[in-house]
Design an enzyme around this catalytic site. Structure first.
Site, PDB file in Angstrom:
ATOM      1  CD  GLU A 167      -2.968  -1.093   2.384  1.00 36.64           C
ATOM      2  OE1 GLU A 167      -2.747  -0.404   3.182  1.00 36.64           O
ATOM      3  OE2 GLU A 167      -3.938  -1.915   2.223  1.00 36.64           O
ATOM      4  CD  GLU A 202      -3.587  -6.390   3.008  1.00 32.85           C
ATOM      5  OE1 GLU A 202      -4.606  -5.608   3.582  1.00 32.85           O
ATOM      6  OE2 GLU A 202      -2.634  -6.113   3.273  1.00 32.85           O
TER       7      GLU A 202
END
Ligand code: GAL
Length: 443
Positions: free
Chosen positions: A173, A356
């Site tokens: 991220e 995810e």
């Protein structure tokens, strides 16, 4: 007779035929974790220092995974995963600059070899939100040394267990992380200055590009095929009021920054970050051009953007009362994963892994429907031609949820922190394990 037929008709008309959602052959069912959130005692990481200085819950022993990883891997295997997404703790491997902790590195190697022996493919994340403290002291992602240090760290991992890894995530991220660290002041180094975010993003892209090229070169010399990407945090950002043109514009520009900046830079070799009134940054990153083989997509939430009259003029408001939410109050919006999959593939024409997706649900009352609804949207995208190669549920275990501490319960396995970290499988996990094994989902 009439009554009999009528009863029969009524019964049959109430039976709905269960629909089956078959996933492509070889689809990579996966569970994900990160080192800092589960291992415990990561004393050389910048988050560790941050926890001591700020009034938030401390990670301490986390889930004690560093000590009981073998038993945890038995659970993973029973679950039927094909892939396990894990990360390496930079500060554990390099507690001080230039000096490897050989014992720690060897344990990671043993863990990865053990996964392979079980037939589980390791997807290894090189950096997931934490830096060694010594590097943070030198300026972290702002420091001129970070690029070469990241490459050195990557080489160390690759020399130890690279022959066992064919799927790397360089950084988790990147955009959410650096926004949190430099613009919103929520993560170390707690900077709240939009003018400082440009250099860290550029350095991160350069670090990624050098690691990518090195790993690819090494693999090709040894005739190994590997794939490398980022895990991107992407959200659906909607205007709080669909009628408000300013909010529509702000939602669009926020989505551009969070979801697409990094991938655009990789596609064009040019980094451009523009947030109205507060940020206007450009840099040449041609070295990073073309350096991803897949898009990792982390998807959790839809946010609603409100216009406010002070910088940064953007406020994320709470979702309306009547929309479904997780224990953390995050709006559940399964259609979002479909929209992002479609848009990402249209823009970049790369395969996607859902790296995810999951939720905090301590009572396990909505996990099954949450996952099922998201998987149906993933299936819809696949049936329309999007190349989705796998799905990682976040998370394999309950864990340390950063600033939120231990109360959010994301795990397929519950962890009893008061009872020697005892693990108990949640009912939804038993169901998901069946999906993994059958490679299909039924209504
Ligand atoms: C992601 C992050 C994970 C985990 C998850 C749940 O953004 O990569 O480390 O915290 O969110 O909130």
């Amino acid at each position: 007779m009439k009554i009999l037929l009528l009863t029969l008709f009524m019964t049959v008309s109430h039976i709905t035929v269960a629909k089956t959602y078959k996933f492509p052959q070889g689809f990579e069912w996966c569970a994900a974790t990160s080192s800092y959130q589960i291992e415990g005692d990561n004393k050389h990481s910048d988050w560790w220092k941050f926890e001591q200085d700020v009034k938030i819950e401390r990670s301490g022993k986390a889930t004690n995974h560093w000590e009981v990883w073998k038993e945890d891997f038995n659970r993973l295997q029973d679950l039927g995963v094909k892939t396990y997404r894990m990360s390496i703790e930079w500060g554990r491997v390099f507690p001080v600059q230039g000096k490897v902790d050989q014992k720690a590195l060897d344990q990671y190697k043993d863990m990865i070899a053990d996964l392979r022996a079980r037939g589980i493919r390791p997807m290894v994340t090189i950096q997931h939100f934490t830096l060694p403290q010594w590097l943070a002291d030198k300026g972290g992602w702002e420091s001129d040394e970070v690029v070469s240090e990241f490459l050195n760290y990557t080489k160390t991992l690759n020399e130890s267990f690279g022959n066992l890894v064919d799927q790397w995530v360089t950084v988790n991220e990147p955009m959410l992380y650096l926004l949190g660290a430099y613009a919103y002041g929520l993560m170390p180094p707690l900077v709240q200055d939009w003018n400082r975010i440009g250099k860290p993003v550029r350095n991160l892209l350069m670090a990624h590009a050098k690691a990518y090229k090195y790993l690819k070169q090494d693999a090709s010399e040894e005739n190994r095929t590997i794939e490398i990407g980022f895990a991107h945090h992407m959200r659906i950002l909607s205007p709080n009021s669909g009628f408000n043109p300013i909010e529509r514009y702000l939602a669009g520009s926020s989505e551009q920054i969070l979801n697409w900046t990094i991938l655009d830079a990789i596609k064009t070799g040019k980094l451009e970050m523009k947030v109205p009134f507060i940020l206007d940054y450009e840099a040449d990153v041609s070295e990073a051009k073309g350096t991803v083989d897949f898009i990792g997509l982390n998807y959790y939430i839809r946010d609603r953007i409100k216009f406010i009259l002070k910088p940064p003029f953007i406020l994320v408001t709470k979702p309306p009362k009547d929309v479904p939410k997780t224990d953390m109050g995050w709006e559940i919006y399964p259609k979002g994963i479909y929209k992002l999959l479609k848009k990402a593939t249209k823009k970049y024409k790369l395969p996607v892994y859902i790296t995810e997706n999951g939720l905090a649900d301590a009572k396990d009352s909505i996990r099954k429907s949450f996952v099922s609804d998201h998987l149906k949207e993933v299936h819809r995208a696949i049936s329309e031609g999007v190349q989705v190669k796998g799905y990682c549920y976040w998370s394999f275990l309950d864990n340390f949820e950063w600033r939120e501490g231990y109360h959010p319960r994301f795990g397929l396995f519950e962890v009893d922190y008061k009872n020697n970290f005892k693990r108990t499988i949640r009912p939804s996990a038993a169901w998901l394990g069946q999906v993994f094994k059958m490679n299909h989902l039924t209504d």
